[in-house]
Design an enzyme around this catalytic site. Structure first.
Site, PDB file in Angstrom:
ATOM      1  N   HIS A 132       0.834  -1.207   0.000  1.00 30.07           N
ATOM      2  CA  HIS A 132       0.000   0.000   0.000  1.00 30.07           C
ATOM      3  C   HIS A 132       0.869   1.257   0.000  1.00 30.07           C
ATOM      4  CE1 HIS A 132      -4.173  -1.620   0.988  1.00 30.07           C
ATOM      5  NE2 HIS A 132      -3.406  -2.676   0.823  1.00 30.07           N
TER       6      HIS A 132
ATOM      7  N   HIS B  20      -3.453  -5.156   7.755  1.00 26.15           N
ATOM      8  CA  HIS B  20      -2.374  -4.165   7.656  1.00 26.15           C
ATOM      9  C   HIS B  20      -2.234  -3.493   9.019  1.00 26.15           C
ATOM     10  CE1 HIS B  20      -1.449  -4.399   3.350  1.00 26.15           C
ATOM     11  NE2 HIS B  20      -2.710  -4.789   3.249  1.00 26.15           N
TER      12      HIS B  20
ATOM     13  N   ASP C 163      -7.260 -12.155  -3.543  1.00 30.13           N
ATOM     14  CA  ASP C 163      -6.470 -10.921  -3.495  1.00 30.13           C
ATOM     15  C   ASP C 163      -5.835 -10.687  -4.869  1.00 30.13           C
ATOM     16  OD1 ASP C 163      -5.573  -8.680  -1.931  1.00 30.13           O
ATOM     17  OD2 ASP C 163      -3.579  -9.552  -1.868  1.00 30.13           O
TER      18      ASP C 163
ATOM     19  N   GLY D  40      -0.512  -8.427  -5.430  1.00 29.01           N
ATOM     20  CA  GLY D  40      -1.660  -9.326  -5.441  1.00 29.01           C
ATOM     21  C   GLY D  40      -1.319 -10.692  -6.009  1.00 29.01           C
TER      22      GLY D  40
END
Length: 371
Positions: free
Chosen positions: A138, A191, A269, A297
């Protein structure tokens, strides 16, 4: 009325071979003995396994464009068609930590598409309310702490399309968590750098799940059990897991299932190749990475995840099918509608060969690929 005969399927983990599935107006109306009622259109399953369609609660793209790079009705329509063809008949389109504009456009697309949607169930916002220490792939620039006013504006704009959110609950105020729960959003701890105590507190408070178990969270340590042990130990908290052998070793998938059973479920994912925007994915062998080389991913389908569970993780076929269908449906409170072979549920069905290859897909009682 449609009668599907000569199939094999699991009822309460018992393999049944002498029952008929009756379908009317897109729904299962009964599962009964082997006598077809008069006037039914018969479909011969020819010995195939019959399973509810799979449900993926975390997927970024399929069949072409990455949704967050092209947040439009066209992308959702593309994902719908491609995923159904691969056996996923229900999914949440996932948006990772991103700009407010991308989140806004994703919500607009979801609202415009929902009346047309087939497999699309809504949005999963994975961020931005995460812990930068466990950011994974991220973008740290967009990670922030939630404020109640901001979350209220988000939920008002979403108008019910945001079904699930991944948050680092240890950094969020109670009023934010409570508000989201009151709005019916399924919260997932992810996360996150939560300690065992912080994670347990979040689960006790109503955070129902855990995002991609083992990824983007502290590792288990014998003097610091942390988040993974908290979800293992909790009586109700669930967790998703990526059974591709790259994100999580198959031995860890095997251990997780032994500890969690029906509190575990599969996600892909999965992403698609993308060379624009903050989330750029490049296929490297069997996995996707960022331009910097960070694992991003996956590159699997839910059917491949089920196959891996059976062939690599010593998980029975009955259990593996539940990990991809009934268990995620239960988390979302949809097991009376999808992910199930019970009367009243949608006739979203898959036919699988003995080698667990997909042979037919039914969506709302209609075989796909036929008029």
């Amino acid at each position: 009325m449609i009668a599907i005969k000569n199939g094999k399927f699991f009822l309460k983990d018992e393999l049944v071979t002498n029952h008929i599935v009756l379908i009317k107006e897109g729904k299962i109306i009964d599962v009964q003995g082997n006598q077809t009622p008069e006037g039914c259109q018969e479909i011969d399953a020819e010995g195939a396994y019959i399973t509810p369609g799979f449900i993926d609660l975390q997927i970024y793209g399929s069949g072409g464009n990455l949704f967050s790079a092209y947040p439009s009705v066209e992308t959702l329509r593309q994902m719908d068609a491609d995923l159904i063809s691969k056996g996923t008949t229900g999914f949440l389109a996932c948006v990772a930590t991103n700009t407010p504009e991308v989140v806004h456009d994703s919500i607009i697309a979801a609202k415009e598409y929902r009346d047309e949607a087939k497999a699309f169930l809504g949005l999963h916002l994975e961020g931005p309310y995460l812990n930068a220490k466990r950011k994974g792939a991220h973008v740290e620039e967009y990670i922030c702490k939630a404020s109640l006013d901001e979350v209220k504006r988000l939920m008002e704009h979403a108008d019910g399309t945001v079904k699930m959110m991944t948050v680092a609950a240890e950094l969020q105020d109670d009023e934010v968590i409570n508000y989201l729960l009151d709005q019916g959003v399924v919260l997932s701890l992810g996360h996150s750098d939560a300690t065992f105590e912080e994670a347990t507190k979040a689960y006790d408070k109503g955070v129902a799940s855990t995002t991609h178990l083992f990824n983007a969270m502290p590792s288990i340590h014998h003097r610091s059990p942390n988040l993974p042990v908290a979800v293992f130990s909790h009586p109700t908290a669930m967790a998703s897991i990526i059974a591709d052998g790259s994100h999580v070793d198959f031995e860890m998938v095997k251990m997780s299932y032994r500890l969690m059973k029906d509190r575990l479920f599969l996600i892909t994912d999965a992403v698609t190749a993308c060379s624009i925007g903050p989330y750029q994915h490049q296929l490297s062998g069997e996995k996707f990475i960022t331009p910097e080389g960070t694992l991003s991913g996956s590159n699997i389908t839910l059917l491949q995840a089920v196959q891996n569970c059976v062939s690599q993780c010593d998980i029975s076929l009955a259990a593996a099918l539940k990990l991809a269908s009934l268990n995620p449906a239960k988390l979302m409170g949809l097991d009376n509608k999808i992910g199930n072979l019970e009367a009243g549920c949608k006739a979203d069905l898959l036919f699988l060969t003995g080698a667990l290859e997909l042979s037919k897909v039914f969506k709302d009682g209609h075989e796909q690929g036929k008029a």
